[in-house]
Design an enzyme around this catalytic site. Structure first.
Site, PDB file in Angstrom:
ATOM      1  N   GLN A  68       2.811   3.398  13.137  1.00 20.23           N
ATOM      2  CA  GLN A  68       2.135   2.778  11.990  1.00 20.23           C
ATOM      3  C   GLN A  68       0.632   2.986  12.118  1.00 20.23           C
ATOM      4  O   GLN A  68       0.024   2.576  13.095  1.00 20.23           O
ATOM      5  CB  GLN A  68       2.465   1.290  11.987  1.00 20.23           C
ATOM      6  CG  GLN A  68       1.796   0.494  10.902  1.00 20.23           C
ATOM      7  CD  GLN A  68       1.901  -0.999  11.164  1.00 20.23           C
ATOM      8  OE1 GLN A  68       2.900  -1.491  11.653  1.00 20.23           O
ATOM      9  NE2 GLN A  68       0.834  -1.730  10.865  1.00 20.23           N
TER      10      GLN A  68
ATOM     11  N   SER B 220      -4.808   0.146  11.292  1.00 23.92           N
ATOM     12  CA  SER B 220      -6.128  -0.285  11.768  1.00 23.92           C
ATOM     13  C   SER B 220      -7.042   0.914  12.009  1.00 23.92           C
ATOM     14  O   SER B 220      -6.600   1.982  12.412  1.00 23.92           O
ATOM     15  CB  SER B 220      -5.994  -1.054  13.070  1.00 23.92           C
ATOM     16  OG  SER B 220      -5.349  -2.266  12.852  1.00 23.92           O
TER      17      SER B 220
ATOM     18  N   GLU C 102       6.607  -7.023   9.330  1.00 25.72           N
ATOM     19  CA  GLU C 102       6.107  -7.204  10.690  1.00 25.72           C
ATOM     20  C   GLU C 102       6.219  -8.670  11.082  1.00 25.72           C
ATOM     21  O   GLU C 102       6.657  -9.007  12.177  1.00 25.72           O
ATOM     22  CB  GLU C 102       4.643  -6.752  10.783  1.00 25.72           C
ATOM     23  CG  GLU C 102       4.048  -6.907  12.191  1.00 25.72           C
ATOM     24  CD  GLU C 102       2.636  -6.341  12.302  1.00 25.72           C
ATOM     25  OE1 GLU C 102       1.936  -6.280  11.272  1.00 25.72           O
ATOM     26  OE2 GLU C 102       2.254  -5.969  13.420  1.00 25.72           O
TER      27      GLU C 102
ATOM     28  N   GLU D  95      -8.418 -16.266  13.943  1.00 24.22           N
ATOM     29  CA  GLU D  95      -9.336 -16.691  12.873  1.00 24.22           C
ATOM     30  C   GLU D  95      -8.721 -16.401  11.503  1.00 24.22           C
ATOM     31  O   GLU D  95      -8.803 -17.229  10.586  1.00 24.22           O
ATOM     32  CB  GLU D  95     -10.687 -15.969  13.013  1.00 24.22           C
ATOM     33  CG  GLU D  95     -11.538 -16.470  14.177  1.00 24.22           C
ATOM     34  CD  GLU D  95     -11.018 -16.028  15.541  1.00 24.22           C
ATOM     35  OE1 GLU D  95     -10.230 -15.058  15.601  1.00 24.22           O
ATOM     36  OE2 GLU D  95     -11.373 -16.654  16.546  1.00 24.22           O
TER      37      GLU D  95
END
Lengths: 374, 390
Positions: free
Chosen positions: B110, B113, B228, B359
């Protein structure tokens, strides 16, 4: 470590208890009433107590044969969660939970038939008098003496931190038998030699009293040492308190979220700042963790071995979570949260006092470590 | 015949007619019988039945001792890629990719990012420019598991820099052996390379390897990420298992009776147990169709606890915790290497970063669960190329 498979799905029965409780408490014991009671001398309103009794709450877990509703601890825990949410004042925890469970666990059938109907109907208010020293949560610390006298017993000693002792008609007292074991005794609060003094409480919605016993006539509960029954009742007390704490913590979370949505600074609702948003998210996380432990414990109360793990687990987690969430609630509100006028302090005080009543979190973790063999 | 009976009969047939000795052939047969993803259409590894039946199939295969480790070996393909292809691919694409994915003949990775796009995935910069029936891709991806052995990669690219970031993305399946693809190991703080960096230098991708419309890449990426979360989200594990088991083992081995250490150990045990109970409660509520806020807390709690527990375990070891058995070897991890506490401690730092930082998870809880207002955004309705980057 035989964990139990339990179900958390709300049943119709539980939903009904919850909605009835919430409606009644909001309608009849809203914050203005709580504030009035917390500033009153006794913190108690007998007509309100009568209403709770008429709803069947005081006898919720007492057998139908003794005038109760015959429900289990799960139903009771829902009620406690709602009362925690409403910071309801009064001797419910002392009488309908602690004293009632101690009698159920330690008394003979005859004694139960004698004592429980009055508790179920709310005519009698009872409390449990166990502790004598500020950090003396272990039963080893019970020093009050029980001496045999004819066919009965005579108690001498000083009990402290007795939940709502100033309201009690009956005291269930832990005292040391001549052989050194702990027995549970029932004492008439009006008997000669009993003196009860209310002590000013950090949490004015739940009072504490000093009880001096000076050669007081008492009846032993059960046929012998009552330490096992007392220990079981105290564990149930932990579970009860934990569920109450979950309700209070949830309310604090809701207060914070509501404020974060409506309070504007720098031209934005403060909840749009991550500093506040993340704090609220962490509050939710802590509340849900605590809820899991409290709900699980309420569902294994009939399994003494598992309860030795589940009760201190819930007690340690819920009391710390509630205190933390109640403190953060003040912080999210800023200056207004520190005022007497705002309700945040009612929860903060309840939370702090609750971490100290039946053992502090370290004490509970010590017990949990023992149960786990660590 | 009920759906369950039909599935059971097919499982019986699979088990009786196919040997376990050749796993790839077995998985091929499983695919052909429609038992790979039972909720997919017939002919594509499924039977068009309820998704819940797959758990029954998998359980029966496990109980029979059949090979089921294809799901582990090709986790990104079978766990996520298949659902994406099923939802967004053409029939031709499904025919081409699903079967060899399930048999593990073709491993998938995948490519999401980037060095400049982590939490803000939609800000990614890898460019794909159309050239006739092909696209020319240039850019860099990072944190790519399995890239070094993968045949195919799920790739999100920027095809239109002139529109706001979410709208200018397009999703491709890229041949990892194509010219211009370079895979380099990315060594992490444990001294191992679980992940890769992948560089694209004018890599040509045929247009028939595009998934869904040009500009629909964000939607396709969301399908991937939702799967995911399903893949990560929890099987209920036994009490006291996971990283707390290692802490307890080290505590018992140490013979220590230090009350301060014990209090900390019990605190962590209790929090871990509450996390586990929350997962069980969330799973029951979700199955009953009444999921509550409890379900959103798992990843966040797990990441925080795993970091604290692994750190405490190293502290329990005293000065031995300051050793690193085997040293830092700068290798790729081999299969199921054992994980000494010191390595587990280092590896756990990623838990609050990978799969959504803590976060971001707190933003999601704050905004979607608690209904708090979003942060004002400076990149909204701004063409991607005008958004500051760095």
């Amino acid at each position: 470590m035989a964990e139990r498979q339990v179900s958390y799905a709300p049943t119709e029965e539980l939903d009904l208890i919850r909605s009835t409780a919430r409606e009644f408490l909001e309608d009849r014991v809203g914050i203005p009433v709580v504030r009035e009671l917390m500033m009153s001398e006794t913190g108690f309103d007998r007509s309100l107590w009568k209403e709770l009794a008429d709803l069947g709450w005081t006898g919720l877990t007492i057998d139908e044969a003794h005038g109760g509703a015959g429900y289990g601890f799960v139903e009771l825990s829902v009620l406690l969660e709602e009362m925690g949410r409403a910071v309801t004042p009064g001797p419910f925890l002392a009488s309908a939970v602690m004293a009632t469970e101690a009698i159920k666990a330690a008394a003979t059938p005859t004694q139960q038939a004698e004592l429980l109907p009055g508790l179920a109907s709310g005519e009698t208010i009872a409390t449990l008098a166990v502790w004598e020293r500020p950090r003396g949560w272990a039963l080893d610390d019970v020093a009050t003496i029980a001496a045999p006298a004819d066919s009965a017993w005579v108690l001498s000693g000083r009990k402290r931190f007795v939940l709502d002792g100033h309201l009690a008609d009956l005291l269930i007292v832990a005292a040391r038998l001549p052989e050194g074991e702990v027995g549970l005794f029932v004492v008439d609060a009006g008997a000669e030699g009993v003196s009860i003094t209310q002590a000013p409480a950090l949490d004015p919605t739940r009072r504490l009293a000093d009880v001096v016993l000076d050669g007081v006539a008492a009846e032993l509960l059960g046929d012998g040492p009552g330490a096992a029954g007392l220990a079981h009742a105290l564990r149930l007390g932990l579970v009860a308190l934990a569920n109450e704490e979950v309700g209070g913590a949830q309310r604090c979370l809701e207060m914070s979220v509501e404020h974060a949505k409506t309070r504007y600074q720098f031209g934005r609702p403060i909840g749009s700042f991550q500093a506040i948003k993340h704090r609220c998210a962490e509050m939710l996380v802590r509340v849900e963790q605590a809820r899991s432990a409290a709900y699980y414990a309420a569902r294994v109360t009939d399994d003494p071995e598992e309860l030795e793990i589940a009760a201190p687990l819930a007690a340690a987690l819920c009391s710390e979570a509630y205190l933390w969430v109640a403190g953060e609630n003040i912080q999210v509100h800023g200056g207004i949260g520190f005022t007497w006028e705002h309700d945040a302090h009612l929860y903060f005080k309840r939370a702090k006092a609750s971490t100290l009543l039946f053992g502090d979190p370290r004490h509970h973790r010590r017990r949990l470590g023992d149960a786990l063999g660590l | 015949m009920s759906d369950t009976e039909r599935v059971d009969a097919l499982v019986d047939r699979l088990l009786s007619e196919h040997s376990f000795d050749d796993p790839q052939a077995f998985w091929g047969a499983q695919y052909d019988l429609g038992l790979a993803w039972v909720w997919f259409p017939e002919g594509f590894g499924g039977l068009g039945l309820a998704r819940g039946l797959q758990a029954r199939i998998n359980r029966r295969l496990d109980e029979a001792g059949a090979p089921t480790w294809n799901r582990r070996v090709n986790i990104l393909g079978i766990g996520m890629g298949a659902a994406v292809i099923a939802a967004h691919g053409t029939d031709e694409q499904k025919r081409r990719w699903l079967r060899p994915m399930f048999t593990t003949e073709e491993i998938w990775c995948q490519l999401f990012s980037e060095p400049g796009a982590g939490s803000d995935l939609a800000g990614l910069a890898t460019r794909a420019v159309r050239d006739g029936d092909e696209w020319v891709v240039t850019g860099q991806k990072v944190w790519t598991t399995l890239a070094h052995i993968a045949k195919w990669g799920m790739l999100v690219t920027r095809t239109d820099p002139d529109v706001p970031k979410h709208r200018g993305l397009t999703y491709f399946v890229v041949d990892m052996q194509a010219p211009g693809v370079e895979v380099r190991p990315l060594y992490q703080i444990t001294g191992e390379a679980e992940f890769n960096e992948v560089f694209f230098d004018e890599v040509r991708i045929p247009d028939d390897q595009r998934l869904d419309e040009v500009g629909a890449g964000w939607r396709v990426a969301m399908t991937t990420l939702m799967n995911e979360r399903v893949a990560i989200g929890g099987d209920t594990v036994p009490r006291g298992s996971g990283s707390i088991a290692e802490a307890v083992r080290v505590w018992k081995e140490s013979g220590s009776e230090d009350p301060v250490l014990r209090d900390e150990l019990v605190r962590l045990w209790a929090e871990w147990e509450a996390f586990r109970l929350t997962a069980a409660r969330a799973s029951e509520m979700a199955k009953a169709g009444t999921p509550g806020p409890e379900g959103s807390t798992g990843k966040l709690v797990w990441a925080d606890l795993n970091k604290r527990i692994t750190s405490f375990t190293v502290e329990l070891m005293g000065m031995e915790g300051a050793l690193y058995p085997g040293g830092y070897r700068l290798v790729r991890p081999e299969g199921r290497d054992e994980m000494p506490p010191q390595k587990a401690f280092l590896r756990a730092r990623a838990n609050s970063i990978e799969g959504g930082t803590s976060e971001i998870m707190m933003n999601i809880i704050g905004e979607r669960v608690l209904g708090l207002p979003p942060e004002p955004r400076t990149d909204k309705d701004v063409p991607w190329k005008e958004v500051p980057r760095g």
